[in-house]
Design a protein around this motif. Structure first.
Motif, PDB file in Angstrom:
ATOM      1  N   GLY A 156       0.818  -1.210   0.000  1.00  0.00           N
ATOM      2  CA  GLY A 156       0.000   0.000   0.000  1.00  0.00           C
ATOM      3  C   GLY A 156       0.846   1.252   0.000  1.00  0.00           C
ATOM      4  N   SER A 157       0.210   2.363  -0.296  1.00  0.00           N
ATOM      5  CA  SER A 157       0.937   3.615  -0.465  1.00  0.00           C
ATOM      6  C   SER A 157       1.606   4.103   0.824  1.00  0.00           C
ATOM      7  N   ALA A 158       0.960   3.906   1.974  1.00  0.00           N
ATOM      8  CA  ALA A 158       1.522   4.433   3.231  1.00  0.00           C
ATOM      9  C   ALA A 158       2.871   3.794   3.548  1.00  0.00           C
ATOM     10  N   LEU A 159       2.956   2.474   3.487  1.00  0.00           N
ATOM     11  CA  LEU A 159       4.210   1.807   3.840  1.00  0.00           C
ATOM     12  C   LEU A 159       5.231   1.889   2.719  1.00  0.00           C
ATOM     13  N   ARG A 160       4.779   1.775   1.503  1.00  0.00           N
ATOM     14  CA  ARG A 160       5.706   1.906   0.377  1.00  0.00           C
ATOM     15  C   ARG A 160       6.392   3.262   0.409  1.00  0.00           C
ATOM     16  N   ALA A 161       5.609   4.308   0.651  1.00  0.00           N
ATOM     17  CA  ALA A 161       6.173   5.655   0.688  1.00  0.00           C
ATOM     18  C   ALA A 161       7.137   5.810   1.863  1.00  0.00           C
ATOM     19  N   ALA A 162       6.819   5.226   2.990  1.00  0.00           N
ATOM     20  CA  ALA A 162       7.699   5.349   4.165  1.00  0.00           C
ATOM     21  C   ALA A 162       9.054   4.720   3.902  1.00  0.00           C
ATOM     22  N   PHE A 163       9.068   3.611   3.205  1.00  0.00           N
ATOM     23  CA  PHE A 163      10.341   2.950   2.966  1.00  0.00           C
ATOM     24  C   PHE A 163      11.052   3.459   1.723  1.00  0.00           C
ATOM     25  N   LEU A 164      10.338   4.074   0.806  1.00  0.00           N
ATOM     26  CA  LEU A 164      10.996   4.733  -0.314  1.00  0.00           C
ATOM     27  C   LEU A 164      11.741   5.964   0.167  1.00  0.00           C
ATOM     28  N   ARG A 165      11.112   6.717   1.075  1.00  0.00           N
ATOM     29  CA  ARG A 165      11.738   7.931   1.603  1.00  0.00           C
ATOM     30  C   ARG A 165      12.954   7.586   2.449  1.00  0.00           C
ATOM     31  N   GLY A 166      12.984   6.372   2.986  1.00  0.00           N
ATOM     32  CA  GLY A 166      14.083   5.983   3.863  1.00  0.00           C
ATOM     33  C   GLY A 166      15.335   5.568   3.149  1.00  0.00           C
TER      34      GLY A 166
END
Length: 146
Positions: A135-145
């Motif tokens: 999902g977008s919430a977790l994917r985005a969190a780990f992409l930003r990391g």
């Protein structure tokens, strides 16, 4: 003076309200998977004690799947604390497990239909985890990391 024991707006992308909610939902799904796995184990034990055919495959799977639930839950905790490696492992397992479990159960003669159906039901929360980790919430969190 008020303090918030569970801050929701930490500087890291892993502690936004969306990621915390997504991890909470994923961990609840893993808990449901573990509970269903324990019920499946009890069903195998009841079937065996009442004289129904229960093979070694069924016993091994019935014991291992609840244990795997504990391991995945621990990985999800690490992922929620920012471990990219744990996040990737949870996501990968959540995709591979349902395919492997249901696929093997479909091989004729491996297990009775009631057991295959029970295992398919046990995989529903795992499929939910696969969707959450993509999902977008977790994917985005780990992409930003990165």
């Amino acid at each position: 003076m008020e303090t918030n024991a569970h801050p929701t707006t930490d500087a890291t992308p892993h502690h936004t309200p969306q990621t915390l909610r997504a991890f909470g939902t994923a961990m609840n799904s893993i808990t449901v998977y573990g509970a269903l796995g324990a019920i499946a184990f009890l069903a195998v034990a009841v079937a065996a004690s009442s004289g129904h055919m229960v093979n070694t495959f069924m016993w091994v799977r019935a014991v291992l799947l609840p244990v795997v639930a504990v391991l995945i839950y621990r990985m999800a905790i690490s992922a929620s604390q920012g471990s990219r490696r744990a996040f990737e492992r949870v996501g990968t397992l959540a995709v591979i497990m349902p395919i492997a479990i249901i696929g093997v159960d479909l091989i004729p003669g491996v297990c009775p239909p009631w057991y295959a159906a029970m295992q398919a039901v046990c995989m529903l929360p795992v499929i939910h985890v696969a969707l959450i980790t993509r999902g977008s919430a977790l994917r985005a969190a780990f992409l930003r990391g990165r």
